[in-house]
Design an enzyme around this catalytic site. Structure first.
Site, PDB file in Angstrom:
ATOM      1  N   GLU A   1      80.016  -0.746  88.844  1.00 15.61           N
ATOM      2  CA  GLU A   1      81.276  -0.061  89.726  1.00 15.61           C
ATOM      3  C   GLU A   1      81.016   0.951  89.995  1.00 15.61           C
ATOM      4  O   GLU A   1      80.441   1.752  89.907  1.00 15.61           O
ATOM      5  CB  GLU A   1      81.578  -0.241  88.330  1.00 15.61           C
ATOM      6  CG  GLU A   1      83.197   0.182  88.601  1.00 15.61           C
ATOM      7  CD  GLU A   1      84.357   1.389  87.398  1.00 15.61           C
ATOM      8  OE1 GLU A   1      85.429   1.004  87.499  1.00 15.61           O
ATOM      9  OE2 GLU A   1      83.207   1.550  86.177  1.00 15.61           O
TER      10      GLU A   1
ATOM     11  N   GLU B   1      92.683  -0.066  82.838  1.00 14.65           N
ATOM     12  CA  GLU B   1      92.099   1.004  82.514  1.00 14.65           C
ATOM     13  C   GLU B   1      92.857   2.147  83.104  1.00 14.65           C
ATOM     14  O   GLU B   1      92.579   3.101  84.139  1.00 14.65           O
ATOM     15  CB  GLU B   1      90.865   1.549  83.348  1.00 14.65           C
ATOM     16  CG  GLU B   1      89.671   2.640  82.322  1.00 14.65           C
ATOM     17  CD  GLU B   1      87.806   2.014  83.061  1.00 14.65           C
ATOM     18  OE1 GLU B   1      87.334   2.336  82.394  1.00 14.65           O
ATOM     19  OE2 GLU B   1      88.526   1.787  84.290  1.00 14.65           O
TER      20      GLU B   1
END
Length: 265
Positions: free
Chosen positions: A143, A244
């Site tokens: 990521e 998130e």
């Protein structure tokens, strides 16, 4: 139709971690993710998932000494053995929890350090992890993370992540596309999704969202998430979208934005 997973590391902080599973299920979530499971026995977490009819979507491999500021091991020279032991532990948890994705954090690099050496270590560790993951039909994710929130993080741009995956060239390694991080670092989210979603190598294996710039509810800030949710449908994305973000106040009270996409009760 988007499938949303509650990120229990950030959401439902009003209650202790084990109670967050029931809280998420009560609000209509069917999947959960979080940073790390290792403070709890895998079987205890499995029981919490089963009791609340939840699917484990994602967690991270061990990141090194998080409390001391470490943010992953995968690109750190001299830490290869520790990385491998940590990934083995992540696989043990995944076997019990049932998730098909494990995020591997790259780690931090200082300006004076040799970036080429870090990259070589990173590629070697990712190839090792992806090989083990492939044997169990799991996928390793990397990521890009913005360097405002995490200064010095080794991987911060979508192009670099895709290039690394393509260089390693295995099907069990993909990119975790966090729209919050992408917007802060690069913007142009639509074109990047269109470009990367269907790459023959690499591609996008998981998506995360948060409001920009303050990482609160996705209904706040500069990103038009309803437009992007429709785009994901149009592109044929059938994976999970991890929420998130840090709720501005109570988690449940801030969920008006998601009601149109949650399953009807």
């Amino acid at each position: 139709m988007p499938r949303f997973a509650a990120n229990l590391s950030m959401m439902y902080a009003e209650v202790d971690f084990p109670a967050r599973f029931a809280a998420a299920a009560k609000d209509g979530f069917t999947g959960v993710e979080y940073l790390f499971p290792y403070d709890y026995p895998a079987q205890q977490l499995r029981e919490l998932l089963d009791a609340n009819n939840l699917q484990q979507v994602l967690f991270n491999a061990p990141p090194g000494n998080w409390a001391a500021g470490e943010r992953g091991l995968a690109s750190l020279p001299g830490r290869e053995d520790e990385f491998k032991r940590g990934f083995d532990q992540a696989l043990e948890y995944a076997r019990v929890l049932g998730n098909r994705h494990i995020h591997v954090m790259a780690g931090l690099i200082q300006p004076e350090q040799d970036r080429a050496r870090h990259r070589a270590v990173y590629l070697g560790n990712l190839a090792y992890a992806a090989l083990l993951a492939s044997r169990e039909n799991l996928t390793v994710l990397i990521e890009p993370i913005n360097t405002r929130d995490m200064p010095g993080y080794f991987l911060s741009e979508q192009n670099m992540a895709q290039e690394i995956c393509e260089e390693i060239g295995v099907s069990h390694l993909q990119v975790q596309f966090d729209m919050y991080h992408c917007q802060i670092m690069e913007g142009d989210i639509t074109r990047k999704l269109q470009r990367d979603m269907c790459r023959p190598q690499a591609g996008i294996g998981h998506i995360q969202i948060a409001g920009v710039p303050d990482r609160h509810e996705p209904s706040e800030g500069e990103v038009n998430y309803p437009y992007l949710f429709q785009l994901l449908d149009d592109l044929g994305y059938d994976g999970w979208i991890g929420c998130e973000y840090r709720p501005r106040a109570g988690t449940s009270e801030g969920l008006a934005w998601i009601r149109p996409w949650l399953p009807a009760k």
